[in-house]
Write a protein that holds these residues in place. Structure first.
Motif, PDB file in Angstrom:
ATOM      1  N   ALA A 104       0.817  -1.209   0.000  1.00 13.11           N
ATOM      2  CA  ALA A 104       0.000   0.000   0.000  1.00 13.11           C
ATOM      3  C   ALA A 104       0.848   1.256   0.000  1.00 13.11           C
ATOM      4  O   ALA A 104       0.326   2.359  -0.117  1.00 13.11           O
ATOM      5  N   LEU A 105       2.152   1.105   0.117  1.00 11.00           N
ATOM      6  CA  LEU A 105       3.042   2.264   0.184  1.00 11.00           C
ATOM      7  C   LEU A 105       3.250   2.864  -1.204  1.00 11.00           C
ATOM      8  O   LEU A 105       3.368   2.147  -2.190  1.00 11.00           O
ATOM      9  N   SER A 106       3.304   4.176  -1.258  1.00 11.72           N
ATOM     10  CA  SER A 106       3.517   4.858  -2.529  1.00 11.72           C
ATOM     11  C   SER A 106       4.960   4.681  -2.994  1.00 11.72           C
ATOM     12  O   SER A 106       5.851   4.345  -2.207  1.00 11.72           O
ATOM     13  N   ASP A 107       5.187   4.924  -4.288  1.00 12.03           N
ATOM     14  CA  ASP A 107       6.540   4.839  -4.838  1.00 12.03           C
ATOM     15  C   ASP A 107       7.473   5.835  -4.149  1.00 12.03           C
ATOM     16  O   ASP A 107       8.656   5.557  -3.963  1.00 12.03           O
ATOM     17  N   ILE A 135       7.345   6.877  -0.992  1.00 14.22           N
ATOM     18  CA  ILE A 135       7.751   6.355   0.318  1.00 14.22           C
ATOM     19  C   ILE A 135       8.766   5.234   0.151  1.00 14.22           C
ATOM     20  O   ILE A 135       9.782   5.183   0.858  1.00 14.22           O
ATOM     21  N   LEU A 136       8.512   4.316  -0.802  1.00 13.10           N
ATOM     22  CA  LEU A 136       9.443   3.208  -1.024  1.00 13.10           C
ATOM     23  C   LEU A 136      10.814   3.724  -1.446  1.00 13.10           C
ATOM     24  O   LEU A 136      11.846   3.199  -1.008  1.00 13.10           O
ATOM     25  N   ALA A 137      10.839   4.772  -2.280  1.00  6.45           N
ATOM     26  CA  ALA A 137      12.111   5.341  -2.718  1.00  6.45           C
ATOM     27  C   ALA A 137      12.874   5.917  -1.532  1.00  6.45           C
ATOM     28  O   ALA A 137      14.095   5.751  -1.416  1.00  6.45           O
ATOM     29  N   ALA A 138      12.150   6.592  -0.636  1.00 11.03           N
ATOM     30  CA  ALA A 138      12.799   7.162   0.551  1.00 11.03           C
ATOM     31  C   ALA A 138      13.351   6.064   1.446  1.00 11.03           C
ATOM     32  O   ALA A 138      14.459   6.177   1.987  1.00 11.03           O
ATOM     33  N   LEU A 139      12.585   4.969   1.606  1.00 13.44           N
ATOM     34  CA  LEU A 139      13.032   3.855   2.452  1.00 13.44           C
ATOM     35  C   LEU A 139      14.288   3.200   1.881  1.00 13.44           C
ATOM     36  O   LEU A 139      15.166   2.770   2.630  1.00 13.44           O
ATOM     37  N   LYS A 140      14.356   3.106   0.549  1.00 12.48           N
ATOM     38  CA  LYS A 140      15.502   2.461  -0.097  1.00 12.48           C
ATOM     39  C   LYS A 140      16.743   3.347  -0.103  1.00 12.48           C
ATOM     40  O   LYS A 140      17.848   2.881   0.158  1.00 12.48           O
ATOM     41  N   GLU A 141      16.544   4.619  -0.395  1.00  9.39           N
ATOM     42  CA  GLU A 141      17.680   5.483  -0.723  1.00  9.39           C
ATOM     43  C   GLU A 141      18.185   6.326   0.436  1.00  9.39           C
ATOM     44  O   GLU A 141      19.359   6.683   0.475  1.00  9.39           O
ATOM     45  N   LYS A 142      17.305   6.665   1.369  1.00  8.83           N
ATOM     46  CA  LYS A 142      17.695   7.576   2.446  1.00  8.83           C
ATOM     47  C   LYS A 142      18.299   6.819   3.623  1.00  8.83           C
ATOM     48  O   LYS A 142      17.759   5.814   4.059  1.00  8.83           O
ATOM     49  N   PRO A 143      19.429   7.288   4.136  1.00  6.72           N
ATOM     50  CA  PRO A 143      19.913   6.735   5.402  1.00  6.72           C
ATOM     51  C   PRO A 143      18.992   7.184   6.525  1.00  6.72           C
ATOM     52  O   PRO A 143      18.535   8.324   6.534  1.00  6.72           O
ATOM     53  N   ALA A 144      18.697   6.278   7.463  1.00  7.07           N
ATOM     54  CA  ALA A 144      17.743   6.566   8.545  1.00  7.07           C
ATOM     55  C   ALA A 144      16.470   7.188   7.970  1.00  7.07           C
ATOM     56  O   ALA A 144      16.107   8.311   8.301  1.00  7.07           O
ATOM     57  N   PRO A 145      15.760   6.484   7.083  1.00  5.75           N
ATOM     58  CA  PRO A 145      14.617   7.079   6.377  1.00  5.75           C
ATOM     59  C   PRO A 145      13.497   7.520   7.297  1.00  5.75           C
ATOM     60  O   PRO A 145      12.702   8.386   6.923  1.00  5.75           O
ATOM     61  N   GLU A 146      13.404   6.952   8.496  1.00  3.77           N
ATOM     62  CA  GLU A 146      12.331   7.341   9.406  1.00  3.77           C
ATOM     63  C   GLU A 146      12.403   8.816   9.796  1.00  3.77           C
ATOM     64  O   GLU A 146      11.407   9.428  10.193  1.00  3.77           O
ATOM     65  N   LEU A 147      13.597   9.422   9.648  1.00  2.98           N
ATOM     66  CA  LEU A 147      13.757  10.830  10.013  1.00  2.98           C
ATOM     67  C   LEU A 147      13.209  11.772   8.948  1.00  2.98           C
ATOM     68  O   LEU A 147      12.865  12.916   9.244  1.00  2.98           O
ATOM     69  N   CYS A 148      13.123  11.318   7.696  1.00  2.00           N
ATOM     70  CA  CYS A 148      12.677  12.213   6.625  1.00  2.00           C
ATOM     71  C   CYS A 148      11.189  12.081   6.345  1.00  2.00           C
ATOM     72  O   CYS A 148      10.620  12.929   5.653  1.00  2.00           O
ATOM     73  N   LEU A 149      10.527  11.039   6.856  1.00  2.00           N
ATOM     74  CA  LEU A 149       9.104  10.844   6.606  1.00  2.00           C
ATOM     75  C   LEU A 149       8.268  11.635   7.598  1.00  2.00           C
ATOM     76  O   LEU A 149       8.683  11.855   8.732  1.00  2.00           O
ATOM     77  N   ASP A 150       7.063  12.034   7.159  1.00  4.63           N
ATOM     78  CA  ASP A 150       6.168  12.631   8.135  1.00  4.63           C
ATOM     79  C   ASP A 150       5.486  11.505   8.916  1.00  4.63           C
ATOM     80  O   ASP A 150       5.626  10.317   8.606  1.00  4.63           O
ATOM     81  N   SER A 151       4.760  11.896   9.946  1.00  4.27           N
ATOM     82  CA  SER A 151       4.221  10.894  10.866  1.00  4.27           C
ATOM     83  C   SER A 151       3.148  10.022  10.227  1.00  4.27           C
ATOM     84  O   SER A 151       2.998   8.858  10.584  1.00  4.27           O
ATOM     85  N   GLN A 152       2.411  10.571   9.262  1.00  2.00           N
ATOM     86  CA  GLN A 152       1.416   9.764   8.563  1.00  2.00           C
ATOM     87  C   GLN A 152       2.089   8.651   7.765  1.00  2.00           C
ATOM     88  O   GLN A 152       1.629   7.500   7.766  1.00  2.00           O
ATOM     89  N   ASP A 153       3.200   8.975   7.091  1.00  2.39           N
ATOM     90  CA  ASP A 153       3.928   7.956   6.331  1.00  2.39           C
ATOM     91  C   ASP A 153       4.531   6.908   7.263  1.00  2.39           C
ATOM     92  O   ASP A 153       4.592   5.721   6.928  1.00  2.39           O
TER      93      ASP A 153
END
Length: 314
Positions: A220-223, A225-243
């Protein structure tokens, strides 16, 4: 004389769409909720609760005391409000931003969130923070009805939040590199010791499966969000709380397949997202508690954002 109409916002418990409704009384709001939200008569009576905390609104006088544009969740028969539903304290971040294309509309929506409650800064994504930082002082001052001096303080605060997340990301990267180096060193020493005691045999390199082109997983995750999870170090810091909530709700196996990771790595990611979301919500609750003890103040003073009012020394 007819009672004045009150503007309200309605949605279902697990729904993303919200509807603007005007009603003069609680009964009228229930009737309109049944029609607009297409709730079957067999699932009545409808219970209306406040979206922010699940408070049941069943008193006409209390309803009349609520401000305009109060957000309600309509619960059908036997449904229960839950803090872990789509409105678990952070869904409003996406409710007011319905896939806008205009950058101007985007920053104005984000600015209105801050006007309602400055603690919303904590729950925003890094991209949203950057959008507000890039808005000219004069435009943001006009939208928030504040002086440009106070807007400068606000944008400095937003920049500090971004800086702190980046510092935290870099610290985690350094720690991961250190742990990886220790792991590699142990692996090398183990192989050397093994080669000295066991005759060499033909060895196969084991592929972890990250490069294999397996079937794609349904997620159900958007492309984005998936791109951020794959490419960003510590991706939880760049996502908003809804994501972050969406990542937590995702099946671990499906998440691992979508990212082409092993299940253990996907579980670690979800744990990190859970910790980050809990930390942000705790910070918001703390700010709300501080604000409730300050008599006569409806919002935090501009420039007195706890822990962020002074400029960080570089």
């Amino acid at each position: 004389m007819a009672a004045p109409l009150k503007r309200c916002l309605l949605r279902r418990r697990d729904g993303r769409e919200q509807h603007g409704v005007a009603a003069s009384c609680l009964r009228e709001l229930r009737d309109k909720a049944s029609v607009i939200l297409a709730i079957d008569k067999a699932r009545e009576p409808i219970t209306l609760v406040l979206a922010e905390d699940g408070t049941i609104v069943d008193d006409e006088d209390y309803f009349l005391c609520l401000p305009a544009n109060t957000k309600f969740v309509a619960l059908a028969k036997n449904e229960k409000w839950s803090s872990k539903s789509l409105d678990s304290g952070t869904a409003w971040l996406s409710e007011s931003g319905d896939e806008v294309d205009s950058g101007a509309e985007k920053w104005k929506q984000l600015a209105r969130q801050l006007k309602d409650d400055l603690s919303n800064i904590i729950l925003m994504s890094e991209a949203d923070l950057q959008v507000l930082i890039d808005v000219p002082h004069s435009d943001l001052a006009e939208e928030l009805a504040q002086s440009q001096t106070k807007i400068q303080v606000l944008q400095d605060t937003l920049q500090q939040v971004l800086d702190r997340r980046e510092e935290e990301r870099q610290s985690r990267q350094l720690l991961e590199l250190y742990l990886e180096a220790l792991k590699n060193e142990d692996s090398i020493l183990s192989k050397v010791a093994e080669s000295e005691t066991v005759p060499r045999k033909e060895m196969d390199v084991v592929d972890t499966g990250t490069s294999s082109a397996g079937p794609s997983a349904k997620t159900a995750l958007s492309d984005q969000i998936l791109a951020a999870l794959k490419e960003k170090p510590a991706p939880e810091l760049c996502l908003d709380s809804q994501d972050l909530e969406l990542v937590l709700k995702e099946d671990t196996q499906a998440l691992a397949l979508a990212l082409r990771w092993d299940k253990q790595k996907a579980e670690a990611l979800q744990q990190a997202c859970d910790q980050e979301l809990s930390k942000r919500l705790q910070q918001v609750q703390t700010l709300h508690s501080l604000r409730s003890t300050s008599k006569g103040k409806k919002t935090l003073p501009w420039g007195d954002y706890p822990g962020l009012s002074s400029k960080r020394k570089k």
